[in-house]
Design a protein around this motif. Structure first.
Motif, PDB file in Angstrom:
ATOM      1  N   ASP A  39       0.842  -1.205   0.000  1.00 16.10           N
ATOM      2  CA  ASP A  39       0.000   0.000   0.000  1.00 16.10           C
ATOM      3  C   ASP A  39       0.875   1.252   0.000  1.00 16.10           C
ATOM      4  OD1 ASP A  39      -2.243   1.525  -0.018  1.00 16.10           O
ATOM      5  OD2 ASP A  39      -2.895   1.034   2.013  1.00 16.10           O
ATOM      6  N   TYR A  40       1.816   1.293  -0.943  1.00  8.84           N
ATOM      7  CA  TYR A  40       2.768   2.401  -1.024  1.00  8.84           C
ATOM      8  C   TYR A  40       2.074   3.747  -1.204  1.00  8.84           C
ATOM      9  CZ  TYR A  40       6.183   5.551  -3.132  1.00  8.84           C
ATOM     10  OH  TYR A  40       6.952   6.640  -3.429  1.00  8.84           O
ATOM     11  N   GLU A  41       0.985   3.762  -1.938  1.00  8.30           N
ATOM     12  CA  GLU A  41       0.296   5.014  -2.245  1.00  8.30           C
ATOM     13  C   GLU A  41      -0.124   5.745  -0.973  1.00  8.30           C
ATOM     14  OE1 GLU A  41      -0.817   7.979  -4.751  1.00  8.30           O
ATOM     15  OE2 GLU A  41       0.237   6.121  -5.273  1.00  8.30           O
ATOM     16  N   ARG A  42      -0.531   4.987   0.045  1.00  8.11           N
ATOM     17  CA  ARG A  42      -0.957   5.607   1.303  1.00  8.11           C
ATOM     18  C   ARG A  42       0.232   6.253   2.013  1.00  8.11           C
ATOM     19  NH1 ARG A  42      -5.972   4.558   3.610  1.00  8.11           N
ATOM     20  NH2 ARG A  42      -6.202   2.672   2.332  1.00  8.11           N
ATOM     21  N   PHE A  43       1.382   5.572   1.985  1.00  9.74           N
ATOM     22  CA  PHE A  43       2.606   6.149   2.540  1.00  9.74           C
ATOM     23  C   PHE A  43       2.964   7.436   1.799  1.00  9.74           C
ATOM     24  CE2 PHE A  43       3.390   2.206   4.722  1.00  9.74           C
ATOM     25  CZ  PHE A  43       4.294   2.506   5.726  1.00  9.74           C
ATOM     26  N   PHE A  44       2.858   7.383   0.475  1.00 10.68           N
ATOM     27  CA  PHE A  44       3.261   8.519  -0.360  1.00 10.68           C
ATOM     28  C   PHE A  44       2.406   9.755  -0.049  1.00 10.68           C
ATOM     29  CE2 PHE A  44       3.362  10.974  -4.329  1.00 10.68           C
ATOM     30  CZ  PHE A  44       4.734  11.063  -4.537  1.00 10.68           C
ATOM     31  N   GLU A 328      -7.003  10.012   8.516  1.00 12.20           N
ATOM     32  CA  GLU A 328      -8.082   9.971   9.503  1.00 12.20           C
ATOM     33  C   GLU A 328      -8.740   8.599   9.647  1.00 12.20           C
ATOM     34  OE1 GLU A 328      -8.934  12.463  11.525  1.00 12.20           O
ATOM     35  OE2 GLU A 328      -7.310  13.647  10.661  1.00 12.20           O
ATOM     36  N   THR A 329      -8.730   7.778   8.608  1.00 13.11           N
ATOM     37  CA  THR A 329      -9.486   6.520   8.638  1.00 13.11           C
ATOM     38  C   THR A 329      -8.692   5.427   9.372  1.00 13.11           C
ATOM     39  OG1 THR A 329      -8.581   5.550   6.600  1.00 13.11           O
ATOM     40  CG2 THR A 329     -10.391   7.146   6.362  1.00 13.11           C
ATOM     41  N   PRO A 330      -9.381   4.374   9.827  1.00 12.09           N
ATOM     42  CA  PRO A 330      -8.657   3.265  10.477  1.00 12.09           C
ATOM     43  C   PRO A 330      -7.574   2.664   9.589  1.00 12.09           C
ATOM     44  CG  PRO A 330     -11.004   3.069  10.908  1.00 12.09           C
ATOM     45  CD  PRO A 330     -10.843   4.196   9.923  1.00 12.09           C
ATOM     46  N   GLU A 331      -7.816   2.622   8.282  1.00 13.52           N
ATOM     47  CA  GLU A 331      -6.830   2.060   7.356  1.00 13.52           C
ATOM     48  C   GLU A 331      -5.584   2.945   7.253  1.00 13.52           C
ATOM     49  OE1 GLU A 331     -10.100   2.171   6.760  1.00 13.52           O
ATOM     50  OE2 GLU A 331     -10.411   0.008   6.958  1.00 13.52           O
ATOM     51  N   ASP A 332      -5.710   4.204   7.678  1.00 14.35           N
ATOM     52  CA  ASP A 332      -4.561   5.113   7.620  1.00 14.35           C
ATOM     53  C   ASP A 332      -3.595   4.906   8.783  1.00 14.35           C
ATOM     54  OD1 ASP A 332      -5.168   6.481   5.227  1.00 14.35           O
ATOM     55  OD2 ASP A 332      -6.667   7.691   6.267  1.00 14.35           O
ATOM     56  N   LEU A 333      -3.945   4.034   9.725  1.00 18.06           N
ATOM     57  CA  LEU A 333      -2.970   3.582  10.719  1.00 18.06           C
ATOM     58  C   LEU A 333      -2.249   2.404  10.082  1.00 18.06           C
ATOM     59  CD1 LEU A 333      -1.859   3.891  13.632  1.00 18.06           C
ATOM     60  CD2 LEU A 333      -3.448   2.073  14.282  1.00 18.06           C
ATOM     61  N   GLN A 334      -1.059   2.676   9.564  1.00 21.41           N
ATOM     62  CA  GLN A 334      -0.350   1.700   8.736  1.00 21.41           C
ATOM     63  C   GLN A 334       0.790   1.015   9.482  1.00 21.41           C
ATOM     64  OE1 GLN A 334      -0.265   0.991   4.909  1.00 21.41           O
ATOM     65  NE2 GLN A 334      -2.343   1.166   5.656  1.00 21.41           N
ATOM     66  N   ALA A 338       9.894   0.293   6.409  1.00 23.97           N
ATOM     67  CA  ALA A 338      11.033   1.193   6.228  1.00 23.97           C
ATOM     68  C   ALA A 338      11.305   1.490   4.756  1.00 23.97           C
ATOM     69  CB  ALA A 338      12.275   0.592   6.883  1.00 23.97           C
ATOM     70  N   VAL A 339      11.199   0.480   3.904  1.00 25.99           N
ATOM     71  CA  VAL A 339      11.483   0.664   2.469  1.00 25.99           C
ATOM     72  C   VAL A 339      10.454   1.610   1.851  1.00 25.99           C
ATOM     73  CG1 VAL A 339      11.634  -0.477   0.232  1.00 25.99           C
ATOM     74  CG2 VAL A 339      12.623  -1.572   2.260  1.00 25.99           C
ATOM     75  N   ASN A 340       9.180   1.393   2.147  1.00 25.98           N
ATOM     76  CA  ASN A 340       8.137   2.284   1.627  1.00 25.98           C
ATOM     77  C   ASN A 340       8.317   3.706   2.130  1.00 25.98           C
ATOM     78  OD1 ASN A 340       6.773   0.530  -0.013  1.00 25.98           O
ATOM     79  ND2 ASN A 340       5.020   0.237   1.327  1.00 25.98           N
ATOM     80  N   PRO A 347      11.190   9.641  -3.791  1.00 34.14           N
ATOM     81  CA  PRO A 347      10.713   8.780  -4.878  1.00 34.14           C
ATOM     82  C   PRO A 347      11.637   8.837  -6.091  1.00 34.14           C
ATOM     83  CG  PRO A 347       9.358  10.756  -4.706  1.00 34.14           C
ATOM     84  CD  PRO A 347      10.258  10.765  -3.524  1.00 34.14           C
ATOM     85  N   ALA A 348      11.687   7.750  -6.811  1.00 34.50           N
ATOM     86  CA  ALA A 348      12.519   7.678  -8.018  1.00 34.50           C
ATOM     87  C   ALA A 348      12.046   8.705  -9.035  1.00 34.50           C
ATOM     88  CB  ALA A 348      12.472   6.276  -8.610  1.00 34.50           C
ATOM     89  N   VAL A 349      13.008   9.321  -9.709  1.00 28.89           N
ATOM     90  CA  VAL A 349      12.686  10.315 -10.746  1.00 28.89           C
ATOM     91  C   VAL A 349      12.190   9.592 -11.988  1.00 28.89           C
ATOM     92  CG1 VAL A 349      13.613  12.119 -12.232  1.00 28.89           C
ATOM     93  CG2 VAL A 349      14.399  11.928  -9.867  1.00 28.89           C
TER      94      VAL A 349
END
Length: 352
Positions: A39-44, A328-334, A338-340, A347-349
């Motif tokens: 779920d990299y998008e959420r980290f981003f 704010e959502t429960p899913e946002d507690l991730q 470390a890699v993400n 982020p890579a160019v």
């Protein structure tokens, strides 16, 4: 006869469920972390403000050249310090990069970007190795029931974090009980009860003005007796890390839990407000001295540009980050990855 057979089958089913629970708990932390890794998008999205603050670092990486790398490393160190990585951690990162440069493994700007991310990951991941006494960034749920003790200063977001954690654990099949150890605020118990309702968790008995250790011990004993609880999550009152009497009370809470359930709590997690930046360090040190911590939960990272402090806190304290809050959502507690995290910061160019 039919009723007798049905009764026996129900009894067998209950036994099987009780026996299956430890296996479920043992792998639950890993399952949650593996899902988060995808779920990299959420980290981003949750690190956008920190990424903006790292703009100067991004500029140095974009225009980096091998010829004047020493000057660039000095500028990079200053930029990391400005972005809340802290002097010691910034120096450790730059020293690591210097060693890679001398070894000849960095030749291009892309190499430099990849090396920077490697250095950050190396500082974040050793917390789960022997350097931290074997503490893992995965949630370690051991025992029946497993007990999580959640601590922190006022306003860090403990109760909300507990609610989100209960939601995530329930979603994975764990049976959760919430223990209202903040006996000073009826509003805290009401908030916890609402989270219990929303997540399908059970709610422990609240005693306003009661001794927190007694309330938590009673909840743990109830969970032990009823046999239908896998995880007890214990809330505690917010307290300043400089308030000696309140910190001692926290130590007593931990002892009270252990008196009912030996070897518990299996996790003692400190909730830190990500917006406080490097001020988190002193808080974490004091809490760790009073109730030995097994990990950290960093909240509100989506609302701050000071996410670089995450690296410094882990590097300095050798405590793993278990979860980060990026919304704010429960899913946002991730579950922390470390890699993400490093990839989200740098982020890579995209090549044209």
């Amino acid at each position: 006869m039919l009723l007798l057979i049905v009764g026996v089958l129900h009894a067998l089913l209950r036994v099987q469920q009780a026996e299956a629970s430890p296996g479920l708990l043992a792998k639950l932390g890993r399952v949650m972390k593996e899902k988060a890794a995808g779920d990299y998008e959420r980290f981003f999205k949750g690190t956008s403000k920190t990424r903006e603050r790292l703009g100067l670092v991004e500029e140095l990486l974009t225009f980096w050249s091998l010829e004047d790398y020493e000057d660039t490393l000095e500028e990079l160190e200053e930029a990391l310090i400005t972005a809340d990585f802290g002097p010691k951690t910034a120096l450790a990162i730059v020293d690591g990069l210097r060693e890679e440069l001398k070894a000849g493994s960095i030749k291009t700007a892309d190499d430099m970007r990849a090396a920077l991310k490697r250095q950050i990951v190396s500082l974040l991941e050793p917390a789960s190795s022997s350097s931290s006494g074997g503490k893992s960034s995965e949630l370690q749920l051991q025992g029946q029931p497993a007990v999580l003790l959640i601590v922190g200063v006022n306003g860090a977001g403990k109760t909300t974090t507990i609610g989100k954690l209960a939601h995530r654990l329930s979603k994975e099949g764990a049976r959760v009980l919430l223990a209202p150890g903040d006996t000073f605020r009826a509003a805290a118990a009401e908030q916890l009860a609402e989270w219990a309702r929303r997540s399908g968790a059970k709610m422990g008995t609240f005693k306003e003005g009661g001794k927190p250790g007694g309330v938590l011990a009673a909840a743990c004993n109830d969970a032990k007796q009823r046999k239908d609880v896998d995880v007890v999550i214990c809330d505690t009152a917010g307290r300043l890390h400089t308030a000696y009497a309140l910190m001692e009370e926290l130590a007593n809470c931990r002892k009270s839990i252990a008196n009912v359930l030996p070897k518990q709590p299996c996790e003692t997690l400190l909730v830190l407000d990500g917006t406080t930046g490097l001020n988190m360090l002193n808080q974490a040190r004091e809490f760790n001295d009073t109730v030995p911590l097994s990990g950290l939960i960093l909240t509100k990272l989506d609302g701050t540009a000071r996410g670089g402090a995450v690296v410094s806190v882990v590097d300095q304290l050798k405590l793993p980050v278990k979860f980060i809050g990026v919304g704010e959502t429960p899913e946002d507690l991730q579950p922390f990855d470390a890699v993400n995290f490093a990839e989200a910061l740098f982020p890579a160019v995209q090549k044209q």
